[in-house]
Design an enzyme around this catalytic site. Structure first.
Site, PDB file in Angstrom:
ATOM      1  N   LYS A  22      38.639  33.487  36.236  1.00  0.00           N
ATOM      2  CA  LYS A  22      38.893  34.852  35.818  1.00  0.00           C
ATOM      3  C   LYS A  22      39.333  36.135  37.007  1.00  0.00           C
ATOM      4  O   LYS A  22      40.318  36.527  37.155  1.00  0.00           O
ATOM      5  CB  LYS A  22      37.361  35.244  35.713  1.00  0.00           C
ATOM      6  CG  LYS A  22      36.543  36.856  35.865  1.00  0.00           C
ATOM      7  CD  LYS A  22      35.477  37.145  34.998  1.00  0.00           C
ATOM      8  CE  LYS A  22      34.350  36.693  35.987  1.00  0.00           C
ATOM      9  NZ  LYS A  22      34.854  38.792  36.433  1.00  0.00           N
ATOM     10  N   ASN A  23      38.483  35.876  38.349  1.00  0.00           N
ATOM     11  CA  ASN A  23      39.196  36.795  39.747  1.00  0.00           C
ATOM     12  C   ASN A  23      40.348  36.701  39.925  1.00  0.00           C
ATOM     13  O   ASN A  23      40.884  37.406  40.716  1.00  0.00           O
ATOM     14  CB  ASN A  23      37.789  36.161  40.311  1.00  0.00           C
ATOM     15  CG  ASN A  23      36.255  37.119  40.376  1.00  0.00           C
ATOM     16  OD1 ASN A  23      36.221  37.731  38.762  1.00  0.00           O
ATOM     17  ND2 ASN A  23      35.229  36.707  40.557  1.00  0.00           N
ATOM     18  N   ARG A  91      34.842  45.298  36.313  1.00  0.00           N
ATOM     19  CA  ARG A  91      34.894  46.200  37.273  1.00  0.00           C
ATOM     20  C   ARG A  91      36.747  45.987  37.562  1.00  0.00           C
ATOM     21  O   ARG A  91      37.319  46.797  38.529  1.00  0.00           O
ATOM     22  CB  ARG A  91      35.062  44.896  38.074  1.00  0.00           C
ATOM     23  CG  ARG A  91      34.355  45.246  39.470  1.00  0.00           C
ATOM     24  CD  ARG A  91      33.244  46.250  39.722  1.00  0.00           C
ATOM     25  NE  ARG A  91      33.149  46.635  41.087  1.00  0.00           N
ATOM     26  CZ  ARG A  91      32.383  47.913  41.187  1.00  0.00           C
ATOM     27  NH1 ARG A  91      31.771  48.111  39.744  1.00  0.00           N
ATOM     28  NH2 ARG A  91      32.685  48.352  41.872  1.00  0.00           N
ATOM     29  N   CYS A 115      29.652  43.849  35.867  1.00  0.00           N
ATOM     30  CA  CYS A 115      28.084  43.570  36.082  1.00  0.00           C
ATOM     31  C   CYS A 115      27.422  44.758  36.948  1.00  0.00           C
ATOM     32  O   CYS A 115      27.772  44.967  37.875  1.00  0.00           O
ATOM     33  CB  CYS A 115      27.937  42.358  36.120  1.00  0.00           C
ATOM     34  SG  CYS A 115      28.249  40.480  35.556  1.00  0.00           S
ATOM     35  N   ARG A 120      27.589  48.134  44.322  1.00  0.00           N
ATOM     36  CA  ARG A 120      28.881  48.305  43.779  1.00  0.00           C
ATOM     37  C   ARG A 120      30.060  48.997  44.543  1.00  0.00           C
ATOM     38  O   ARG A 120      30.740  49.826  43.516  1.00  0.00           O
ATOM     39  CB  ARG A 120      29.594  47.361  42.848  1.00  0.00           C
ATOM     40  CG  ARG A 120      28.401  46.052  42.646  1.00  0.00           C
ATOM     41  CD  ARG A 120      28.939  45.259  41.461  1.00  0.00           C
ATOM     42  NE  ARG A 120      29.892  44.594  41.451  1.00  0.00           N
ATOM     43  CZ  ARG A 120      31.244  43.723  40.775  1.00  0.00           C
ATOM     44  NH1 ARG A 120      30.347  43.611  39.514  1.00  0.00           N
ATOM     45  NH2 ARG A 120      31.396  42.869  41.124  1.00  0.00           N
ATOM     46  N   ASP A 123      33.794  52.279  48.296  1.00  0.00           N
ATOM     47  CA  ASP A 123      34.576  53.652  49.697  1.00  0.00           C
ATOM     48  C   ASP A 123      35.810  53.157  50.104  1.00  0.00           C
ATOM     49  O   ASP A 123      36.437  53.477  51.494  1.00  0.00           O
ATOM     50  CB  ASP A 123      33.210  53.893  50.555  1.00  0.00           C
ATOM     51  CG  ASP A 123      31.874  52.782  50.778  1.00  0.00           C
ATOM     52  OD1 ASP A 123      32.450  51.393  49.819  1.00  0.00           O
ATOM     53  OD2 ASP A 123      31.756  52.260  51.942  1.00  0.00           O
ATOM     54  N   ASP A 303      28.410  34.577  42.861  1.00  0.00           N
ATOM     55  CA  ASP A 303      28.014  33.576  42.412  1.00  0.00           C
ATOM     56  C   ASP A 303      27.866  32.330  41.436  1.00  0.00           C
ATOM     57  O   ASP A 303      27.828  32.181  40.084  1.00  0.00           O
ATOM     58  CB  ASP A 303      29.742  33.611  41.394  1.00  0.00           C
ATOM     59  CG  ASP A 303      30.833  34.899  41.680  1.00  0.00           C
ATOM     60  OD1 ASP A 303      29.631  35.618  41.938  1.00  0.00           O
ATOM     61  OD2 ASP A 303      31.907  35.330  41.881  1.00  0.00           O
ATOM     62  N   ILE A 325      24.995  38.758  49.437  1.00  0.00           N
ATOM     63  CA  ILE A 325      26.283  40.374  48.962  1.00  0.00           C
ATOM     64  C   ILE A 325      25.695  41.077  47.996  1.00  0.00           C
ATOM     65  O   ILE A 325      26.195  42.431  48.089  1.00  0.00           O
ATOM     66  CB  ILE A 325      27.280  39.450  48.729  1.00  0.00           C
ATOM     67  CG1 ILE A 325      27.712  37.649  49.367  1.00  0.00           C
ATOM     68  CG2 ILE A 325      28.407  39.846  47.939  1.00  0.00           C
ATOM     69  CD1 ILE A 325      28.428  38.023  50.243  1.00  0.00           C
ATOM     70  N   ARG A 395      32.761  37.007  29.016  1.00  0.00           N
ATOM     71  CA  ARG A 395      33.385  38.435  29.785  1.00  0.00           C
ATOM     72  C   ARG A 395      33.916  36.924  30.838  1.00  0.00           C
ATOM     73  O   ARG A 395      35.182  37.657  31.191  1.00  0.00           O
ATOM     74  CB  ARG A 395      33.033  39.186  30.232  1.00  0.00           C
ATOM     75  CG  ARG A 395      32.416  40.546  29.971  1.00  0.00           C
ATOM     76  CD  ARG A 395      32.331  41.540  30.858  1.00  0.00           C
ATOM     77  NE  ARG A 395      32.343  41.751  32.000  1.00  0.00           N
ATOM     78  CZ  ARG A 395      32.048  41.899  33.492  1.00  0.00           C
ATOM     79  NH1 ARG A 395      31.007  42.005  33.746  1.00  0.00           N
ATOM     80  NH2 ARG A 395      32.867  41.340  34.118  1.00  0.00           N
TER      81      ARG A 395
HETATM   82  N1  EPU Z   1      31.244  46.781  49.302  1.00  0.00           N
HETATM   83  C1  EPU Z   1      31.356  48.694  49.462  1.00  0.00           C
HETATM   84  N2  EPU Z   1      32.196  48.672  49.686  1.00  0.00           N
HETATM   85  C2  EPU Z   1      33.610  48.398  49.112  1.00  0.00           C
HETATM   86  C3  EPU Z   1      32.912  47.445  48.803  1.00  0.00           C
HETATM   87  C4  EPU Z   1      32.121  46.562  48.379  1.00  0.00           C
HETATM   88  O1  EPU Z   1      29.540  48.087  50.381  1.00  0.00           O
HETATM   89  O2  EPU Z   1      34.342  49.512  49.854  1.00  0.00           O
HETATM   90  C5  EPU Z   1      29.747  45.718  48.910  1.00  0.00           C
HETATM   91  C6  EPU Z   1      29.935  45.572  47.433  1.00  0.00           C
HETATM   92  O3  EPU Z   1      28.715  45.989  47.005  1.00  0.00           O
HETATM   93  C7  EPU Z   1      28.806  44.470  47.578  1.00  0.00           C
HETATM   94  C8  EPU Z   1      29.772  43.171  49.031  1.00  0.00           C
HETATM   95  O4  EPU Z   1      30.525  44.505  49.514  1.00  0.00           O
HETATM   96  O5  EPU Z   1      28.035  44.451  48.206  1.00  0.00           O
HETATM   97  C9  EPU Z   1      30.718  42.353  47.810  1.00  0.00           C
HETATM   98  O6  EPU Z   1      31.652  43.341  47.080  1.00  0.00           O
HETATM   99  P1  EPU Z   1      33.407  42.473  47.184  1.00  0.00           P
HETATM  100  O7  EPU Z   1      34.009  44.131  47.319  1.00  0.00           O
HETATM  101  O8  EPU Z   1      33.328  41.293  47.798  1.00  0.00           O
HETATM  102  O9  EPU Z   1      33.167  42.400  45.715  1.00  0.00           O
HETATM  103  P2  EPU Z   1      33.894  42.681  44.012  1.00  0.00           P
HETATM  104  O10 EPU Z   1      35.105  42.831  44.915  1.00  0.00           O
HETATM  105  O11 EPU Z   1      33.304  44.056  43.396  1.00  0.00           O
HETATM  106  C10 EPU Z   1      34.180  40.379  44.387  1.00  0.00           C
HETATM  107  C11 EPU Z   1      34.419  39.136  41.971  1.00  0.00           C
HETATM  108  C12 EPU Z   1      32.783  39.389  42.003  1.00  0.00           C
HETATM  109  C13 EPU Z   1      31.923  38.209  43.302  1.00  0.00           C
HETATM  110  C14 EPU Z   1      32.358  38.932  44.385  1.00  0.00           C
HETATM  111  C15 EPU Z   1      31.706  38.087  45.890  1.00  0.00           C
HETATM  112  C16 EPU Z   1      35.884  40.451  41.284  1.00  0.00           C
HETATM  113  C17 EPU Z   1      36.561  41.194  39.899  1.00  0.00           C
HETATM  114  N3  EPU Z   1      34.877  40.448  41.177  1.00  0.00           N
HETATM  115  O12 EPU Z   1      34.112  41.409  43.380  1.00  0.00           O
HETATM  116  O13 EPU Z   1      32.778  37.957  40.827  1.00  0.00           O
HETATM  117  O14 EPU Z   1      30.973  38.212  42.864  1.00  0.00           O
HETATM  118  O15 EPU Z   1      34.074  39.374  45.154  1.00  0.00           O
HETATM  119  O16 EPU Z   1      32.710  37.230  45.562  1.00  0.00           O
HETATM  120  O17 EPU Z   1      36.565  39.573  41.720  1.00  0.00           O
HETATM  121  C18 EPU Z   1      31.361  37.593  38.457  1.00  0.00           C
HETATM  122  O18 EPU Z   1      32.585  36.968  39.036  1.00  0.00           O
HETATM  123  O19 EPU Z   1      30.670  37.561  38.283  1.00  0.00           O
HETATM  124  C19 EPU Z   1      31.850  38.363  39.662  1.00  0.00           C
HETATM  125  C20 EPU Z   1      30.942  39.366  39.715  1.00  0.00           C
END
Ligand code: EPU
Length: 416
Positions: A22-23, A91, A115, A120, A123, A303, A325, A395
């Site tokens: 998915k990701n 997302r 989710c 999340r 910035d 995850d 995380i 999803r």
């Molecule tokens: N964060 C910030 N600022 C930012 C970006 C991230 O503070 O600008 C914080 C987030 O709030 C969070 C942490 O950094 O606490 C990690 O966020 P990250 O950006 O790595 O996660 P993401 O890109 O939003 C993706 C996956 C998630 C998975 C995470 C970590 C996708 C669409 N989603 O999320 O997948 O948990 O990486 O591996 O790729 C899932 O599949 O269930 C899922 C939530």
């Protein structure tokens, strides 16, 4: 159909074939608009993919599925505002920020969905766009990001965010000169995206490392990629196997992506045999408790935190699990406790007092992986479990009912 009914306690035997990640898919599909005609193979049939396809169709991109290959032709694409109707379904809608900024130098888009598992914020993404020379304006839920010209820059992420690494990389593909992303995320899904962009003519170095160098190019053309197997879906079904399996084989996986997960299963004394691209699982009668802390790749994946909690219920003694995380990724606990578990939450850590037996109940899916944790609980529980609000599960888990029915589970979608 927004409920699942499960009669627990069945032995699972046979083969489950894992879908594309998915990701990975949700970054590859928006990335496709940087090129003209693109083929993405092994695209999972999940609602997040459907939501991205709706956005592409709205932007006048031609799409065609042939089996599990998605053909994307963005030759006649137009740039339009992506409103909440489209953006809040998932997302990854925010990957259109980087992609449209690269292609049109302008994007107008509303807040993303996904989710509800923590703050999340994004910035780091916006700061990255600004470092490349873009202006970011926010009015309520609407973001306008534009630039006359994007220029390569050195960007050090405060945290190796998956989303920020993807978005900044997309924006930098056509930027003039070199962009260096330090402290980048090195998840396998990012490597899959780099593989695709480079196949279309991008110049990105540093795959699988925490430092990416993107040398801007003028144009991408063509591009083909196969989505890597979904390591989280694989982990979820492996858990089903170590809880209820008799020679249950989880096929089409990349074992090297699941190392930290396997380490914990080994520590618990679970029975599983890792082969070249599959794992054979069996239920054992005694499991040891463990302590787990989630981390960025190659650490223990957040995850898989909620799914493995259900296995910890069977361990003989107290296990702990620390979520590092996200701030709010324990919404499965309330329902597991209602089913008979004994789990305490203390800030970012839970203590699972095992072993406990589960009884079927009516439970609710709050987010995707909480849903997976409840499916695993329902498969092991005595009697009937009804899981409501399954839209979150759909999803990310394609063909869930079929895959589990094929190996002997009693599981149905229901209307009542
Ligand atoms: N964060 C910030 N600022 C930012 C970006 C991230 O503070 O600008 C914080 C987030 O709030 C969070 C942490 O950094 O606490 C990690 O966020 P990250 O950006 O790595 O996660 P993401 O890109 O939003 C993706 C996956 C998630 C998975 C995470 C970590 C996708 C669409 N989603 O999320 O997948 O948990 O990486 O591996 O790729 C899932 O599949 O269930 C899922 C939530």
């Amino acid at each position: 159909m927004d409920k699942i009914k499960v009669i627990g306690g069945q032995v699972l035997n046979g083969k489950i074939y894992i879908s594309g990640s998915k990701n990975s898919a949700v970054s590859l599909i928006p990335a496709a608009i940087l090129s003209d005609k693109v083929v993405i193979e092994k695209v999972p049939r999940i609602s997040d993919v459907n939501s991205l396809m709706e956005i592409l169709q709205y932007l006048n991109v031609d799409l065609k599925f042939d089996g599990d290959s998605l053909y994307i032709d963005s030759t006649n694409m137009v740039n339009k505002d992506i409103t909440t109707e489209y953006s809040t379904k998932l997302r990854a809608s925010y990957y259109f920020m980087g992609a449209l900024l690269a292609r049109f130098k302008k994007v107008v888009i509303s807040l993303p969905g996904g989710c509800s598992i923590g703050k999340r914020s994004f910035d780091f993404h916006l700061n990255g766009f600004e470092k490349l020379g873009a202006t970011v304006r926010q009015e309520g839920q609407l973001y306008t990001i534009y630039a006359d010209k994007l220029t390569g820059a050195n960007i050090k992420l405060p945290f190796p965010s998956v989303g920020a690494t993807v978005n900044i990389m997309l924006a930098a593909v056509f930027a003039e000169g070199k962009t260096v992303i330090e402290n980048a995320a090195s998840e396998p899904e990012i490597g899959n995206l780099i593989e695709f962009l480079n196949s279309a003519g991008a110049k990105i170095q540093g795959k699988d490392t925490t430092k990416l160098t993107i040398t801007g190019v003028c144009k991408l053309s063509g591009g083909m990629v196969r989505v890597i197997p979904d390591r989280i879906e694989a982990g979820t079904y492996i858990l089903a196997g170590v809880m209820n399996g008799k020679n249950l084989e989880i096929c089409d996986i990349r074992p090297e992506h699941l190392k930290s997960f396997f380490d914990k299963l080994n520590e618990m004394g679970a029975s599983f045999e890792v082969r070249e691209d599959s794992v054979i699982t069996n239920k054992v009668s005694h499991l040891k408790p463990v302590n787990i802390e989630t981390a960025v790749y190659p650490g223990f994946a957040t995850d898989l935190q909620q799914p493995i909690t259900t296995l910890l219920l069977m361990a003989e003694g107290d296990s702990t699990l620390k979520e590092t995380i996200y701030e709010n990724r324990f919404q499965n606990i309330k329902y597991l406790n209602e089913m008979g578990a004994n789990i305490e939450i203390n800030g970012d850590t839970i203590t699972v007092h095992g072993p406990t037996k589960l009884n079927g109940k009516v439970v609710k899916t709050s987010d995707l992986r909480a849903g997976a944790a409840l499916i695993l609980a329902a498969l092991s529980a005595n009697g009937e479990t009804i899981i409501t609000d399954i839209k979150h599960l759909l999803r990310g888990y394609g063909d869930l009912i079929q895959k589990l029915t094929n190996v002997g589970a009693k599981i149905w979608l229901i209307d009542e």
